[in-house]
Design a protein around this motif. Structure first.
Motif, PDB file in Angstrom:
ATOM      1  N   GLY A   1       0.787  -1.220   0.000  1.00 58.52           N
ATOM      2  CA  GLY A   1       0.000   0.000   0.000  1.00 58.52           C
ATOM      3  C   GLY A   1       0.819   1.271   0.000  1.00 58.52           C
ATOM      4  O   GLY A   1       0.254   2.367  -0.037  1.00 58.52           O
ATOM      5  N   ALA A   2       2.139   1.153   0.031  1.00 60.16           N
ATOM      6  CA  ALA A   2       2.974   2.350  -0.003  1.00 60.16           C
ATOM      7  C   ALA A   2       2.794   3.055  -1.336  1.00 60.16           C
ATOM      8  O   ALA A   2       2.670   2.409  -2.378  1.00 60.16           O
ATOM      9  N   PRO A   3       2.762   4.393  -1.346  1.00 58.28           N
ATOM     10  CA  PRO A   3       2.549   5.117  -2.615  1.00 58.28           C
ATOM     11  C   PRO A   3       3.722   4.945  -3.563  1.00 58.28           C
ATOM     12  O   PRO A   3       4.844   4.653  -3.151  1.00 58.28           O
ATOM     13  N   ALA A   4       3.443   5.167  -4.850  1.00 58.62           N
ATOM     14  CA  ALA A   4       4.492   5.035  -5.858  1.00 58.62           C
ATOM     15  C   ALA A   4       5.621   6.018  -5.608  1.00 58.62           C
ATOM     16  O   ALA A   4       6.778   5.745  -5.936  1.00 58.62           O
ATOM     17  N   SER A   5       5.310   7.177  -5.005  1.00 57.69           N
ATOM     18  CA  SER A   5       6.344   8.173  -4.740  1.00 57.69           C
ATOM     19  C   SER A   5       7.413   7.640  -3.792  1.00 57.69           C
ATOM     20  O   SER A   5       8.545   8.133  -3.775  1.00 57.69           O
ATOM     21  N   ALA A   6       7.059   6.621  -3.015  1.00 58.34           N
ATOM     22  CA  ALA A   6       8.020   6.058  -2.065  1.00 58.34           C
ATOM     23  C   ALA A   6       9.093   5.224  -2.758  1.00 58.34           C
ATOM     24  O   ALA A   6      10.103   4.879  -2.148  1.00 58.34           O
ATOM     25  N   LEU A   7       8.879   4.891  -4.035  1.00 51.76           N
ATOM     26  CA  LEU A   7       9.871   4.110  -4.754  1.00 51.76           C
ATOM     27  C   LEU A   7      11.175   4.872  -4.918  1.00 51.76           C
ATOM     28  O   LEU A   7      12.254   4.296  -4.918  1.00 51.76           O
ATOM     29  N   GLY A   8      11.078   6.196  -5.062  1.00 50.08           N
ATOM     30  CA  GLY A   8      12.272   7.001  -5.261  1.00 50.08           C
ATOM     31  C   GLY A   8      12.966   6.641  -6.558  1.00 50.08           C
ATOM     32  O   GLY A   8      12.345   6.221  -7.536  1.00 50.08           O
ATOM     33  N   GLU A   9      14.285   6.768  -6.582  1.00 49.43           N
ATOM     34  CA  GLU A   9      15.065   6.456  -7.770  1.00 49.43           C
ATOM     35  C   GLU A   9      15.348   4.955  -7.808  1.00 49.43           C
ATOM     36  O   GLU A   9      15.815   4.377  -6.826  1.00 49.43           O
ATOM     37  N   LEU A  10      15.074   4.326  -8.927  1.00 54.05           N
ATOM     38  CA  LEU A  10      15.290   2.896  -9.068  1.00 54.05           C
ATOM     39  C   LEU A  10      16.785   2.586  -9.134  1.00 54.05           C
ATOM     40  O   LEU A  10      17.591   3.410  -9.566  1.00 54.05           O
ATOM     41  N   THR A  11      17.147   1.391  -8.690  1.00 56.44           N
ATOM     42  CA  THR A  11      18.533   0.936  -8.753  1.00 56.44           C
ATOM     43  C   THR A  11      18.682  -0.015  -9.931  1.00 56.44           C
ATOM     44  O   THR A  11      17.959  -0.999 -10.040  1.00 56.44           O
ATOM     45  N   TRP A  12      19.636   0.311 -10.820  1.00 53.44           N
ATOM     46  CA  TRP A  12      19.809  -0.459 -12.050  1.00 53.44           C
ATOM     47  C   TRP A  12      21.195  -1.101 -12.101  1.00 53.44           C
ATOM     48  O   TRP A  12      22.168  -0.552 -11.591  1.00 53.44           O
ATOM     49  N   ASP A  13      21.260  -2.272 -12.721  1.00 54.77           N
ATOM     50  CA  ASP A  13      22.515  -2.935 -13.058  1.00 54.77           C
ATOM     51  C   ASP A  13      22.464  -3.335 -14.527  1.00 54.77           C
ATOM     52  O   ASP A  13      21.374  -3.509 -15.098  1.00 54.77           O
ATOM     53  N   LEU A  14      23.627  -3.488 -15.114  1.00 57.75           N
ATOM     54  CA  LEU A  14      23.722  -3.956 -16.497  1.00 57.75           C
ATOM     55  C   LEU A  14      24.203  -5.391 -16.507  1.00 57.75           C
ATOM     56  O   LEU A  14      25.250  -5.713 -15.943  1.00 57.75           O
ATOM     57  N   ALA A  15      23.425  -6.262 -17.147  1.00 59.33           N
ATOM     58  CA  ALA A  15      23.774  -7.677 -17.232  1.00 59.33           C
ATOM     59  C   ALA A  15      24.449  -7.954 -18.570  1.00 59.33           C
ATOM     60  O   ALA A  15      23.956  -7.525 -19.623  1.00 59.33           O
ATOM     61  N   ASP A  16      25.563  -8.651 -18.524  1.00 55.49           N
ATOM     62  CA  ASP A  16      26.254  -9.028 -19.755  1.00 55.49           C
ATOM     63  C   ASP A  16      25.562 -10.226 -20.400  1.00 55.49           C
ATOM     64  O   ASP A  16      24.857 -10.987 -19.736  1.00 55.49           O
ATOM     65  N   GLY A  17      25.797 -10.395 -21.698  1.00 53.61           N
ATOM     66  CA  GLY A  17      25.265 -11.552 -22.412  1.00 53.61           C
ATOM     67  C   GLY A  17      23.766 -11.670 -22.328  1.00 53.61           C
ATOM     68  O   GLY A  17      23.243 -12.706 -21.896  1.00 53.61           O
ATOM     69  N   PRO A  18      23.028 -10.622 -22.699  1.00 51.53           N
ATOM     70  CA  PRO A  18      21.571 -10.674 -22.569  1.00 51.53           C
ATOM     71  C   PRO A  18      20.968 -11.747 -23.468  1.00 51.53           C
ATOM     72  O   PRO A  18      21.461 -12.015 -24.565  1.00 51.53           O
ATOM     73  N   VAL A  19      19.911 -12.367 -22.976  1.00 48.22           N
ATOM     74  CA  VAL A  19      19.158 -13.315 -23.785  1.00 48.22           C
ATOM     75  C   VAL A  19      18.137 -12.510 -24.589  1.00 48.22           C
ATOM     76  O   VAL A  19      17.213 -11.932 -24.025  1.00 48.22           O
ATOM     77  N   VAL A  20      18.313 -12.450 -25.899  1.00 49.58           N
ATOM     78  CA  VAL A  20      17.465 -11.633 -26.758  1.00 49.58           C
ATOM     79  C   VAL A  20      16.478 -12.530 -27.501  1.00 49.58           C
ATOM     80  O   VAL A  20      16.903 -13.445 -28.209  1.00 49.58           O
ATOM     81  N   PRO A  21      15.181 -12.307 -27.349  1.00 48.90           N
ATOM     82  CA  PRO A  21      14.208 -13.091 -28.111  1.00 48.90           C
ATOM     83  C   PRO A  21      14.454 -12.938 -29.606  1.00 48.90           C
ATOM     84  O   PRO A  21      14.826 -11.851 -30.077  1.00 48.90           O
ATOM     85  N   PRO A  22      14.263 -14.014 -30.377  1.00 49.88           N
ATOM     86  CA  PRO A  22      14.573 -13.950 -31.815  1.00 49.88           C
ATOM     87  C   PRO A  22      13.851 -12.818 -32.544  1.00 49.88           C
ATOM     88  O   PRO A  22      14.423 -12.177 -33.432  1.00 49.88           O
ATOM     89  N   GLU A  23      12.586 -12.540 -32.141  1.00 49.13           N
ATOM     90  CA  GLU A  23      11.836 -11.509 -32.848  1.00 49.13           C
ATOM     91  C   GLU A  23      12.359 -10.103 -32.569  1.00 49.13           C
ATOM     92  O   GLU A  23      11.986  -9.146 -33.251  1.00 49.13           O
ATOM     93  N   LEU A  24      13.218  -9.962 -31.553  1.00 47.19           N
ATOM     94  CA  LEU A  24      13.767  -8.651 -31.217  1.00 47.19           C
ATOM     95  C   LEU A  24      15.210  -8.479 -31.667  1.00 47.19           C
ATOM     96  O   LEU A  24      15.762  -7.372 -31.586  1.00 47.19           O
ATOM     97  N   SER A  25      15.846  -9.554 -32.124  1.00 41.67           N
ATOM     98  CA  SER A  25      17.283  -9.498 -32.389  1.00 41.67           C
ATOM     99  C   SER A  25      17.634  -8.449 -33.439  1.00 41.67           C
ATOM    100  O   SER A  25      18.622  -7.720 -33.296  1.00 41.67           O
ATOM    101  N   GLY A  26      16.847  -8.346 -34.504  1.00 44.81           N
ATOM    102  CA  GLY A  26      17.143  -7.376 -35.547  1.00 44.81           C
ATOM    103  C   GLY A  26      17.033  -5.946 -35.067  1.00 44.81           C
ATOM    104  O   GLY A  26      17.886  -5.098 -35.374  1.00 44.81           O
ATOM    105  N   VAL A  27      15.990  -5.660 -34.284  1.00 43.31           N
ATOM    106  CA  VAL A  27      15.786  -4.302 -33.771  1.00 43.31           C
ATOM    107  C   VAL A  27      16.900  -3.918 -32.799  1.00 43.31           C
ATOM    108  O   VAL A  27      17.495  -2.837 -32.884  1.00 43.31           O
ATOM    109  N   LEU A  28      17.198  -4.827 -31.846  1.00 46.36           N
ATOM    110  CA  LEU A  28      18.207  -4.510 -30.845  1.00 46.36           C
ATOM    111  C   LEU A  28      19.603  -4.421 -31.462  1.00 46.36           C
ATOM    112  O   LEU A  28      20.437  -3.611 -31.021  1.00 46.36           O
ATOM    113  N   GLN A  29      19.884  -5.218 -32.479  1.00 53.82           N
ATOM    114  CA  GLN A  29      21.166  -5.108 -33.155  1.00 53.82           C
ATOM    115  C   GLN A  29      21.283  -3.776 -33.882  1.00 53.82           C
ATOM    116  O   GLN A  29      22.348  -3.154 -33.916  1.00 53.82           O
ATOM    117  N   PHE A  30      20.166  -3.316 -34.459  1.00 51.86           N
ATOM    118  CA  PHE A  30      20.153  -1.993 -35.094  1.00 51.86           C
ATOM    119  C   PHE A  30      20.475  -0.911 -34.064  1.00 51.86           C
ATOM    120  O   PHE A  30      21.256   0.018 -34.330  1.00 51.86           O
TER     121      PHE A  30
END
Length: 303
Positions: free
Chosen positions: A220-249
């Motif tokens: 029940g905490a409000p969305a404003s309580a989320l603050g700034e999200l914490t992100w990490d970058l993962a190597d070797g992403p698993v890319v769905p075949p239908e997205l491979s062309g777009v993401l490679q572009f």
């Protein structure tokens, strides 16, 4: 066939708040980092759209003027009619499946626009939403009764996160994979932006997947309580075949940046195409970027 109508985002608009992609390299975050589509953000959003099922669109909290007015309904109607004229009719009547019908006003306006534009067109419009109370409210609304009696509109509960058989309230029919043989038009009118997304980053021409960690908040905490999200970058992403062309572009052409991928919307495309052995078309309108340059130098996504 997909026709996408986008509301352009000006190229000069400032990038949204958030950490730059380069600042995340080599960083770490406490707790488990998850794919964006698997994070708890979407559960919070579902709770928001499920609240006040009948009145949510009557407030300024959810903008609805641009998504449910006669002009945009007439535009969709023209696209639907032109598509149906361009494909084999098939033995079955055309069906239109709307995802995330919201207030139901757009469905009402579009059915009326189709009747005015093509009086002899025999079709069934299926308005859906994941909220059962909202769908029941449409079925009980007196404005829809004449259209229901003519077989022009029906209603069903459909969770776009997990699309499954459509149990139509008015006719009692069930629409499932391969159950139709006429043309089917999917309608996503300002809906895909609210479905699950994944996020990828381009760093030095290399593609990474963005993983997000949410703070531990009480229910029940409000969305404003989320603050700034914490992100990490993962190597070797698993890319769905239908997205491979777009993401490679993206990796080949963009500078260091982050992009969002509408994985939930793509699931809806598959659902529509599987409903029928006939032709399909998906009409999508949303806010979005129109040129690749607008995707450059975007920071990590923020709420």
């Amino acid at each position: 066939m997909t026709v996408t109508m986008t509301t352009p985002t000006p190229a000069a608009a400032p990038a949204p708040a958030g950490k730059s992609i380069t600042s995340l390299l080599g960083g770490g975050s406490p707790g488990p980092a998850r794919r964006l589509a698997d994070s708890g953000l979407w559960d919070r959003q579902r709770q928001f759209y499920q609240q006040q099922a009948q009145t949510l669109w009557g407030t300024a909290m959810v903008p609805h003027g641009i998504t449910g007015n006669p002009r945009i309904a007439a535009t969709y109607a023209r696209l639907v009619v032109e598509f149906l004229r361009s494909v084999p009719a098939g033995p079955g009547r055309p069906h239109l499946i709307e995802f995330g019908g919201g207030s139901g006003r757009f469905a009402f306006l579009l059915v009326r626009a189709l009747r005015a534009l093509a009086p002899g067109l025999d079709f069934t419009y299926v308005a859906t939403d994941f909220c059962a109370d909202r769908v029941a409210g449409w079925a009980a609304h007196p404005s829809f009764h004449p259209l229901v009696d003519q077989g022009l509109i029906d209603f069903a509960v459909l969770d776009a996160d997990r699309p499954g058989p459509l149990e139509l309230l008015a006719s009692g029919r069930t629409l499932d994979a391969g159950s139709l043989d006429g043309p089917v038009v999917g309608i996503a009118n300002y809906v895909f932006d609210t479905l699950r997304h994944d996020s990828y980053a381009v760093c030095g021409g290399e593609l990474h997947e963005c993983r997000v960690t949410l703070p531990d908040l009480p229910p029940g905490a409000p969305a404003s309580a989320l603050g700034e999200l914490t992100w990490d970058l993962a190597d070797g992403p698993v890319v769905p075949p239908e997205l491979s062309g777009v993401l490679q572009f993206y990796a080949d052409t963009l500078d260091d940046t982050a992009v969002l991928v509408p994985t939930g919307g793509l699931r809806c495309l598959d659902f529509v195409s599987e409903l029928t052995t006939g032709a399909t078309c998906m009409l999508v309108a949303d806010k979005g970027h129109c040129r690749p340059v607008e995707l450059c130098s975007q920071p990590a996504p923020s709420v």
